[in-house]
Design a protein around this motif. Structure first.
Motif, mmCIF file in Angstrom:
data_model
loop_
_atom_site.group_PDB
_atom_site.id
_atom_site.type_symbol
_atom_site.label_atom_id
_atom_site.label_comp_id
_atom_site.label_asym_id
_atom_site.label_seq_id
_atom_site.Cartn_x
_atom_site.Cartn_y
_atom_site.Cartn_z
ATOM 1 N N LEU A 39 42.129 47.544 32.892
ATOM 2 C CA LEU A 39 42.541 46.248 33.450
ATOM 3 C C LEU A 39 43.964 45.890 33.028
ATOM 4 O O LEU A 39 44.798 45.515 33.857
ATOM 5 C CB LEU A 39 41.561 45.172 32.961
ATOM 6 C CG LEU A 39 41.934 43.721 33.261
ATOM 7 C CD1 LEU A 39 41.721 43.419 34.740
ATOM 8 C CD2 LEU A 39 41.121 42.769 32.403
ATOM 9 N N ILE A 40 44.244 46.001 31.743
ATOM 10 C CA ILE A 40 45.522 45.502 31.234
ATOM 11 C C ILE A 40 46.656 46.506 31.472
ATOM 12 O O ILE A 40 47.800 46.121 31.661
ATOM 13 C CB ILE A 40 45.418 45.158 29.734
ATOM 14 C CG1 ILE A 40 44.265 44.175 29.471
ATOM 15 C CG2 ILE A 40 46.738 44.597 29.201
ATOM 16 C CD1 ILE A 40 44.361 42.870 30.222
ATOM 17 N N SER A 41 46.331 47.808 31.462
ATOM 18 C CA SER A 41 47.410 48.791 31.614
ATOM 19 C C SER A 41 47.811 48.975 33.076
ATOM 20 O O SER A 41 48.896 49.483 33.359
ATOM 21 C CB SER A 41 46.995 50.140 31.011
ATOM 22 O OG SER A 41 45.910 50.707 31.726
ATOM 23 N N ILE A 71 50.167 43.521 27.458
ATOM 24 C CA ILE A 71 50.605 44.512 26.471
ATOM 25 C C ILE A 71 51.661 43.849 25.602
ATOM 26 O O ILE A 71 52.661 43.324 26.106
ATOM 27 C CB ILE A 71 51.151 45.764 27.177
ATOM 28 C CG1 ILE A 71 50.011 46.421 27.979
ATOM 29 C CG2 ILE A 71 51.737 46.751 26.156
ATOM 30 C CD1 ILE A 71 50.477 47.528 28.904
ATOM 31 N N ALA A 72 51.429 43.853 24.320
ATOM 32 C CA ALA A 72 52.354 43.185 23.408
ATOM 33 C C ALA A 72 53.688 43.916 23.367
ATOM 34 O O ALA A 72 53.712 45.147 23.301
ATOM 35 C CB ALA A 72 51.752 43.136 22.010
ATOM 36 N N THR A 92 44.477 49.212 19.892
ATOM 37 C CA THR A 92 45.592 50.101 19.565
ATOM 38 C C THR A 92 45.254 51.535 19.988
ATOM 39 O O THR A 92 44.090 51.886 20.201
ATOM 40 C CB THR A 92 45.897 50.084 18.052
ATOM 41 O OG1 THR A 92 44.764 50.582 17.351
ATOM 42 C CG2 THR A 92 46.196 48.667 17.570
ATOM 43 N N ASN A 93 46.299 52.349 20.099
ATOM 44 C CA ASN A 93 46.161 53.783 20.429
ATOM 45 C C ASN A 93 45.483 54.037 21.767
ATOM 46 O O ASN A 93 44.809 55.048 21.945
ATOM 47 C CB ASN A 93 45.397 54.529 19.308
ATOM 48 C CG ASN A 93 46.288 54.783 18.120
ATOM 49 O OD1 ASN A 93 47.494 54.927 18.268
ATOM 50 N ND2 ASN A 93 45.702 54.822 16.941
ATOM 51 N N TRP A 94 45.692 53.123 22.697
ATOM 52 C CA TRP A 94 45.089 53.280 24.035
ATOM 53 C C TRP A 94 45.959 54.140 24.945
ATOM 54 O O TRP A 94 45.467 54.668 25.945
ATOM 55 C CB TRP A 94 44.904 51.893 24.672
ATOM 56 C CG TRP A 94 46.201 51.147 24.768
ATOM 57 C CD1 TRP A 94 46.752 50.344 23.805
ATOM 58 C CD2 TRP A 94 47.135 51.189 25.839
ATOM 59 N NE1 TRP A 94 47.980 49.880 24.238
ATOM 60 C CE2 TRP A 94 48.233 50.384 25.487
ATOM 61 C CE3 TRP A 94 47.138 51.825 27.087
ATOM 62 C CZ2 TRP A 94 49.350 50.215 26.321
ATOM 63 C CZ3 TRP A 94 48.239 51.659 27.927
ATOM 64 C CH2 TRP A 94 49.337 50.848 27.539
ATOM 65 N N GLN A 95 47.238 54.288 24.594
ATOM 66 C CA GLN A 95 48.159 55.015 25.473
ATOM 67 C C GLN A 95 47.737 56.471 25.597
ATOM 68 O O GLN A 95 47.458 57.116 24.596
ATOM 69 C CB GLN A 95 49.597 54.961 24.941
ATOM 70 C CG GLN A 95 50.180 53.554 24.860
ATOM 71 C CD GLN A 95 49.966 52.907 23.512
ATOM 72 O OE1 GLN A 95 49.038 53.246 22.784
ATOM 73 N NE2 GLN A 95 50.823 51.963 23.167
ATOM 74 N N ASP A 100 44.063 54.786 30.578
ATOM 75 C CA ASP A 100 45.442 54.278 30.633
ATOM 76 C C ASP A 100 45.922 54.424 32.078
ATOM 77 O O ASP A 100 46.161 55.537 32.542
ATOM 78 C CB ASP A 100 46.306 55.090 29.663
ATOM 79 C CG ASP A 100 47.778 54.710 29.735
ATOM 80 O OD1 ASP A 100 48.137 53.826 30.531
ATOM 81 O OD2 ASP A 100 48.553 55.317 28.972
ATOM 82 N N LEU A 101 46.046 53.306 32.793
ATOM 83 C CA LEU A 101 46.462 53.333 34.195
ATOM 84 C C LEU A 101 47.929 52.941 34.365
ATOM 85 O O LEU A 101 48.394 52.735 35.475
ATOM 86 C CB LEU A 101 45.574 52.393 35.025
ATOM 87 C CG LEU A 101 44.082 52.723 35.009
ATOM 88 C CD1 LEU A 101 43.312 51.734 35.893
ATOM 89 C CD2 LEU A 101 43.821 54.143 35.471
ATOM 90 N N SER A 102 48.634 52.840 33.267
ATOM 91 C CA SER A 102 50.049 52.499 33.366
ATOM 92 C C SER A 102 50.814 53.653 33.992
ATOM 93 O O SER A 102 50.327 54.787 34.040
ATOM 94 C CB SER A 102 50.613 52.196 31.975
ATOM 95 O OG SER A 102 50.576 53.366 31.184
#
Ligand code: ZN
Length: 109
Positions: A39-41, A71-72, A92-95, A100-102
């Protein structure tokens, strides 16, 4: 009192990057966290099917809130919260996880 969950998503994953938690509740919590990562990425506009319902049940009634977050800057942690009940956390460490949909996440590392 709402809780603030500080979670390193890699603690819930195996070496291949799949959810690998010990117990049913831990797996459900991990699935909730990875849904928040997607959702957030995701770049704007975020599709409605990525919407995440709050998991809390204050006073034994399911919270009607939907998770919001961003994302901070600098740390790049995912910061999320429920606007209804105030439940919140950091991931943390989601990248580079499979959730990760960024745009950066679509490029193989
Ligand atoms: Zn809530």
């Amino acid at each position: 009192m709402p809780d603030t969950w500080v979670t390193d998503i890699t603690h819930f994953l195996d070496e291949a990057g799949y959810i690998a938690a010990e117990s049913g509740p831990a797996i459900r919590f991990a699935e909730y966290l990875v849904a928040i990562i997607s959702l957030i990425s995701h770049p704007e506009p975020v599709p409605v099917e990525l919407s995440v319902s709050c998991r809390r049940k204050p006073h034994r009634k399911p919270c009607k809130g939907h998770i919001e977050g961003h994302i901070a800057p600098y740390t790049e942690d995912i910061v999320w919260w429920c606007p209804e009940c105030g439940d919140s956390g950091f991931i943390t460490n989601w990248q580079g996880t499979m959730w990760d949909l960024s745009e950066a996440g679509t490029i193989p590392h």
